[in-house]
Design a protein around this motif. Sequence first.
Motif, PDB file in Angstrom:
ATOM      1  N   ASP A 148       0.830  -1.207   0.000  1.00  0.00           N
ATOM      2  CA  ASP A 148       0.000   0.000   0.000  1.00  0.00           C
ATOM      3  C   ASP A 148       0.866   1.259   0.000  1.00  0.00           C
ATOM      4  OD1 ASP A 148      -2.868  -1.291   0.806  1.00  0.00           O
ATOM      5  OD2 ASP A 148      -1.210  -2.280   1.833  1.00  0.00           O
ATOM      6  N   VAL A 149       1.995   1.191   0.685  1.00  0.00           N
ATOM      7  CA  VAL A 149       2.948   2.307   0.646  1.00  0.00           C
ATOM      8  C   VAL A 149       3.433   2.522  -0.784  1.00  0.00           C
ATOM      9  CG1 VAL A 149       5.195   3.132   1.452  1.00  0.00           C
ATOM     10  CG2 VAL A 149       3.655   1.953   3.043  1.00  0.00           C
ATOM     11  N   PHE A 150       3.768   1.428  -1.464  1.00  0.00           N
ATOM     12  CA  PHE A 150       4.184   1.526  -2.863  1.00  0.00           C
ATOM     13  C   PHE A 150       3.086   2.149  -3.720  1.00  0.00           C
ATOM     14  CE2 PHE A 150       7.353  -2.044  -2.182  1.00  0.00           C
ATOM     15  CZ  PHE A 150       8.463  -1.268  -2.464  1.00  0.00           C
ATOM     16  N   PHE A 151       1.831   1.749  -3.486  1.00  0.00           N
ATOM     17  CA  PHE A 151       0.725   2.280  -4.282  1.00  0.00           C
ATOM     18  C   PHE A 151       0.641   3.805  -4.168  1.00  0.00           C
ATOM     19  CE2 PHE A 151      -2.035  -1.827  -4.205  1.00  0.00           C
ATOM     20  CZ  PHE A 151      -1.322  -2.313  -5.281  1.00  0.00           C
ATOM     21  N   VAL A 152       0.705   4.312  -2.953  1.00  0.00           N
ATOM     22  CA  VAL A 152       0.581   5.761  -2.766  1.00  0.00           C
ATOM     23  C   VAL A 152       1.761   6.487  -3.412  1.00  0.00           C
ATOM     24  CG1 VAL A 152       0.343   7.628  -1.097  1.00  0.00           C
ATOM     25  CG2 VAL A 152      -0.680   5.396  -0.615  1.00  0.00           C
ATOM     26  N   ILE A 153       2.969   5.970  -3.212  1.00  0.00           N
ATOM     27  CA  ILE A 153       4.150   6.587  -3.833  1.00  0.00           C
ATOM     28  C   ILE A 153       4.010   6.594  -5.342  1.00  0.00           C
ATOM     29  CG2 ILE A 153       6.625   6.319  -4.224  1.00  0.00           C
ATOM     30  CD1 ILE A 153       6.841   5.174  -1.399  1.00  0.00           C
ATOM     31  N   SER A 154       3.592   5.467  -5.892  1.00  0.00           N
ATOM     32  CA  SER A 154       3.443   5.361  -7.341  1.00  0.00           C
ATOM     33  C   SER A 154       2.413   6.355  -7.860  1.00  0.00           C
ATOM     34  CB  SER A 154       3.042   3.933  -7.714  1.00  0.00           C
ATOM     35  OG  SER A 154       2.950   3.776  -9.107  1.00  0.00           O
ATOM     36  N   GLY A 155       1.275   6.449  -7.155  1.00  0.00           N
ATOM     37  CA  GLY A 155       0.252   7.399  -7.577  1.00  0.00           C
ATOM     38  C   GLY A 155       0.757   8.824  -7.564  1.00  0.00           C
ATOM     39  N   TYR A 156       1.549   9.157  -6.550  1.00  0.00           N
ATOM     40  CA  TYR A 156       2.093  10.510  -6.452  1.00  0.00           C
ATOM     41  C   TYR A 156       3.089  10.797  -7.571  1.00  0.00           C
ATOM     42  CZ  TYR A 156       5.056  14.327  -4.874  1.00  0.00           C
ATOM     43  OH  TYR A 156       5.771  15.486  -4.815  1.00  0.00           O
ATOM     44  N   SER A 182       0.196  -7.122  -7.502  1.00  0.00           N
ATOM     45  CA  SER A 182       0.282  -5.675  -7.258  1.00  0.00           C
ATOM     46  C   SER A 182       0.799  -4.942  -8.493  1.00  0.00           C
ATOM     47  CB  SER A 182       1.176  -5.387  -6.057  1.00  0.00           C
ATOM     48  OG  SER A 182       2.508  -5.816  -6.285  1.00  0.00           O
ATOM     49  N   LEU A 183       1.685  -5.600  -9.253  1.00  0.00           N
ATOM     50  CA  LEU A 183       2.156  -4.993 -10.506  1.00  0.00           C
ATOM     51  C   LEU A 183       1.009  -4.881 -11.495  1.00  0.00           C
ATOM     52  CD1 LEU A 183       5.585  -6.803 -11.019  1.00  0.00           C
ATOM     53  CD2 LEU A 183       5.106  -4.677  -9.802  1.00  0.00           C
ATOM     54  N   ALA A 184       0.168  -5.919 -11.532  1.00  0.00           N
ATOM     55  CA  ALA A 184      -0.981  -5.885 -12.446  1.00  0.00           C
ATOM     56  C   ALA A 184      -1.911  -4.727 -12.097  1.00  0.00           C
ATOM     57  CB  ALA A 184      -1.729  -7.217 -12.389  1.00  0.00           C
ATOM     58  N   VAL A 185      -2.139  -4.509 -10.800  1.00  0.00           N
ATOM     59  CA  VAL A 185      -2.989  -3.392 -10.375  1.00  0.00           C
ATOM     60  C   VAL A 185      -2.387  -2.066 -10.839  1.00  0.00           C
ATOM     61  CG1 VAL A 185      -3.796  -2.102  -8.361  1.00  0.00           C
ATOM     62  CG2 VAL A 185      -4.014  -4.588  -8.410  1.00  0.00           C
ATOM     63  N   GLU A 186      -1.087  -1.899 -10.645  1.00  0.00           N
ATOM     64  CA  GLU A 186      -0.439  -0.656 -11.063  1.00  0.00           C
ATOM     65  C   GLU A 186      -0.466  -0.509 -12.578  1.00  0.00           C
ATOM     66  OE1 GLU A 186       3.131   0.770  -9.413  1.00  0.00           O
ATOM     67  OE2 GLU A 186       2.921  -0.307  -7.532  1.00  0.00           O
ATOM     68  N   LEU A 203      -3.813   4.608  -4.797  1.00  0.00           N
ATOM     69  CA  LEU A 203      -3.030   5.306  -5.812  1.00  0.00           C
ATOM     70  C   LEU A 203      -3.532   6.734  -6.001  1.00  0.00           C
ATOM     71  CD1 LEU A 203      -3.309   2.076  -7.560  1.00  0.00           C
ATOM     72  CD2 LEU A 203      -1.127   3.188  -7.964  1.00  0.00           C
ATOM     73  N   LEU A 204      -4.857   6.897  -5.918  1.00  0.00           N
ATOM     74  CA  LEU A 204      -5.431   8.229  -6.088  1.00  0.00           C
ATOM     75  C   LEU A 204      -5.096   9.151  -4.918  1.00  0.00           C
ATOM     76  CD1 LEU A 204      -8.936   7.302  -7.561  1.00  0.00           C
ATOM     77  CD2 LEU A 204      -7.028   8.423  -8.743  1.00  0.00           C
ATOM     78  N   ALA A 205      -4.836   8.587  -3.744  1.00  0.00           N
ATOM     79  CA  ALA A 205      -4.411   9.421  -2.618  1.00  0.00           C
ATOM     80  C   ALA A 205      -3.093  10.107  -2.954  1.00  0.00           C
ATOM     81  CB  ALA A 205      -4.262   8.567  -1.358  1.00  0.00           C
ATOM     82  N   GLY A 206      -2.176   9.377  -3.566  1.00  0.00           N
ATOM     83  CA  GLY A 206      -0.932   9.988  -4.024  1.00  0.00           C
ATOM     84  C   GLY A 206      -1.165  10.948  -5.170  1.00  0.00           C
TER      85      GLY A 206
END
Length: 665
Positions: free
Chosen positions: A39-47, A139-143, A201-204
């Motif tokens: 989840d940390v990766f998701f937020v960073i990626s979104g940002y 998680s890669l597929a989600v991103e 991801l949208l939070a980032g």
Amino acid sequence: MSTLVYRRDIDGLRAVAVIAVVLFHFGVPGFTGGYVGVDVFFVISGYLITSIIWNQRQAGRFSFVEFWARRARRILPALFVMIIAVLAVGWFLLAPKDYEELGRSVRYQVTFVSNLLFMRQAGYFDVASDLKPLLHTWSLAVEEQFYILFPLLLTLLSSRLKHWRLALFAVLLGSFGLSVWAVAHHPEKAFFLLPMRAWELLAGAMLAVAPKSAWRLKPMAAQWLSLLGMSLILLAVFGYDKSTPFPGVAALLPVLGVVLLILANGHRPTLVGQLLSSRAMVGLGLISYSWYLWHWPVFVMSSYASVSESSALDGAGLILLSLVLGYLSWRFVETPFRERRLFAGRRQILLAGACGILVLGLAGQTLRWTDGLRWRLSDQALQYAKGREWRPELMACLANDKTPDDKLFCHYGIQDRPSRALVWGDSHATALIPAFDDGAKAHGVSVVLASSPGCLPVEGLEHDARCARFNRRVEEALKPQSVSDVVLVARWSLYLYGDAKGDLAHALRTPEGHYDRAIAEQRLAQGLRSRVAQLRAQGHRVWLVKEAPLQAFSPPYRLTRLAMLGRPVDDVGLAIAKHHERQAFISQLFAQLAQDPAVRVLDPAPRLCDASGLCRAERGGYSLYTDDNHLSQVGARWVAPVLEPLFVGLKARGNPEKRQVNASR
């Protein structure tokens, strides 16, 4: 914040995320909630991704093709190299069925939808998660799905709506609401699917497009927000565990923690930001993607390769190995591609990526077409590997909410016998079907079976609402005049102490949801006494079947690997002392209940454990188990003599006239 500059603290935050995930997966004590690193990766990626898109749009030079080419350059080369390596190692390690499944997951991953596959494989009898080499690619597929769709969404909203940020935030809230709902109703979808994960991801993303005023913080406020952000992340890492409903509301802790850290360190590093910006943390952050790619296959393949129990030192060595492989991947794969030393043009990288997708997709499908290249293994190894397969007719007897009433029971023997037995339990009852089927045929009696995975046949102790509904349906169908004997079968210790790895997902808990061993034992004792008393009051004879010894490993995998290595299997099994230790309370409880002459206890352990002090997992070249706890077809027939008193009693109470036996659902 209008321009994108390099942030050392964000690389340090990546290090926190990957360390949490790796140590969680390798079972390092304390990191019970390390999965929130994703989840940390998701937020960073979104940002970061949104920052790139938004800055390029403001500069008037954003290109969809260029963006997707950059994503391909960043993600695909290292991913493809890892997949090729896993396929190569799998040639030497994996049984046919598992190699075939690996091929299937390769095909799904290279088409960016492996999360859909693993969501559908979250069933009770699918291969354990720690035996799926590419499971972490969900998680890669989600991103990847987010990268395809989000630029289109952002462009549409920002070009058509005046208050497009509010619209984007509304999408975030919708995704969050969907996640909260899905955690309660469809937890596997909540975990694996983009619509339920997009809000992270949208939070980032919202942070990246926030007005400049949002970044203006007083130094002291920034310090406190930074400290709070890190505290939220660490609270989740060390406070959550596998039983925590996730993502949903629980994911707010790591998501808000990352948002606060990125926000607080936006202008100048705070004390926490300085720690994240240290050379060691930045170094780990730089290789975090490759380390993430490699750590899980190393863990899984080591599990396949192991023929003995691993130690803490072994685990440390494997973590170090995954770190080295991650560094090599970053140094010799990631970096050359990111620096455009290889396939420099966007057309080149996209074409190379398409070719890689095609080749690996065909390779994966070939493994499906060829049944995992069965000819790689010896006949004996194949025989052991076959032990993990459940026959379709057994699977058909596992009831669920969609099972109609007329299909709730499976029938064996002569269905119109006046005296018949009902076998009632969880999947361990299903595993014994070959023994019940053979016994009913041999003695000319009637047996009906009702089973549902993970469902304890005791009222009030059900794991979830599904099990409660199943038990109610069985009770309603249970008529004293048509059933003389009731056989209760379950993996009793699972509901008291969790599985072999200590997972307490099915364990009995306090009304507040906490686990306490003494309370779990007390609840089982009270519930089972009540169930037995109820059945006796209805005139039924009761048979309590104890569970087979719980192995510390999956016998089909261990035996297959030993056969591939040409090594003996004489010592494959569980020490009987460990079995007796785990079953001590259950044995005592059953003995107390059996003081009633109409209550009998049947124990398969004496058939599986011998004078050497070992509860064996293999007999005559066959695996007695399908996994670490369910008996295989051969195993069920091996313990069949234990059930003989049941059939003898049924025959004595029923009509002894022999008729043609017909077993059907």
